[in-house]
Enzyme design. Structure first.
Site, PDB file in Angstrom:
ATOM      1  CG  PHE A  89      36.606  38.094  32.491  1.00 34.15           C
ATOM      2  CD1 PHE A  89      36.617  39.314  33.127  1.00 34.15           C
ATOM      3  CD2 PHE A  89      35.400  37.609  32.015  1.00 34.15           C
ATOM      4  CE1 PHE A  89      35.453  40.045  33.284  1.00 34.15           C
ATOM      5  CE2 PHE A  89      34.230  38.321  32.182  1.00 34.15           C
ATOM      6  CZ  PHE A  89      34.258  39.547  32.807  1.00 34.15           C
ATOM      7  CD  GLU A  90      42.640  34.306  37.802  1.00 34.14           C
ATOM      8  OE1 GLU A  90      43.165  33.296  38.273  1.00 34.14           O
ATOM      9  OE2 GLU A  90      42.118  35.192  38.502  1.00 34.14           O
TER      10      GLU A  90
END
Length: 260
Positions: A57-58
């Site tokens: 995930f970012e």
């Protein structure tokens, strides 16, 4: 004109996107997934075929544990950190991209053009845009450094000859221009829509039909595209989503946050 003829009789367009995208992911890959359909597809692939798939995930979570019925509403959702492999800063996550540790980037966009450039910044004149969009986030880094899968609805207003703004680079002006401008890694791999699956011709880097979904014709997909699509004389047809795929997908998102 309806996008998918009779193909959507038993499932939604978002379910088609998630199932077809999930089939493109492979065991052992690291996939940088955005929220929504990309996350659904990655989690579906992990549950059915690729237990060794690592989702990133970012927001910094590496290897989140996604439970059925508990999909995160954003890539910064801290509930996903429980039992995750690692939690990093956003800067360190982007460094993983730069070091070549991420195989696939997976996201959507508001516009895409014939060379796979994505726009998620604005629609219209930059001085006075008609619509302001969420912007890049890590989209530029992801598309610059990985092989990209894009999932989006197939509409003429989205598939345009030239995007209003290049938020995330595909093959830029085609040919060798991506490489010539310093983007030596990655590139667009596949575009998945509710009408078919698309790749890019090897030399020109123009978008090309890989396969159409059952019930979709070449005329339909071309009518819903703002530029001429390349294609072979004999176009493949995808296998419809299985009951197993749809069952697992619907268990993941019982409230239909993303598959409405």
């Amino acid at each position: 004109m309806t996008n998918t003829a009779n193909y959507t009789a038993n499932f939604t367009a978002s379910e088609i996107l998630a199932v077809m995208s999930s089939r493109l992911l492979k065991e052992g890959q690291v996939v940088f997934a955005g929220v929504g359909v990309p996350l659904l597809a990655a989690t579906l692939a992990q549950g059915l075929r690729c237990p060794g798939l690592t989702i990133l995930f970012e927001g910094g979570v590496v290897g989140p544990i996604i439970k059925a019925g508990q999909l995160p509403p954003s890539t910064n959702e801290q509930r996903c950190t429980k039992r995750a492999n690692m939690v990093l800063s956003s800067t360190d996550v982007l460094l993983l991209l730069q070091r070549g540790h991420v195989d696939v980037g997976f996201m959507g966009g508001a516009q895409i053009d014939m060379y796979g450039n994505l726009n998620s910044s604005y629609i219209g004149d930059p001085a006075n845009p008609k619509t302001r969009l969420p912007g890049t986030g890590g989209g530029n880094d992801i598309s610059s450094l990985t092989h990209m899968i894009v999932a989006m609805r197939h509409e003429r207003r989205r598939f345009v000859k030239k995007v209003d703004f290049v938020t995330s680079p595909g093959f830029l002006d085609g040919g060798t221009t991506r490489h010539d401008r310093g983007l030596l890694a990655g590139g667009m791999f596949r575009v998945v829509t509710d009408m078919g699956i698309f790749g890019f011709e090897e030399k020109s880097k123009r978008m090309k039909i890989v396969a159409l979904h059952p019930g979709v014709t070449l005329e339909q997909v071309q009518d819903n595209t703002g530029f001429e699509l390349l294609h072979d004389d004999d176009i493949a047809v995808t296998d419809a989503p299985t009951e197993r795929e749809l069952s697992v997908l619907r268990d993941l998102d019982p409230d239909r946050l993303y598959i409405a």
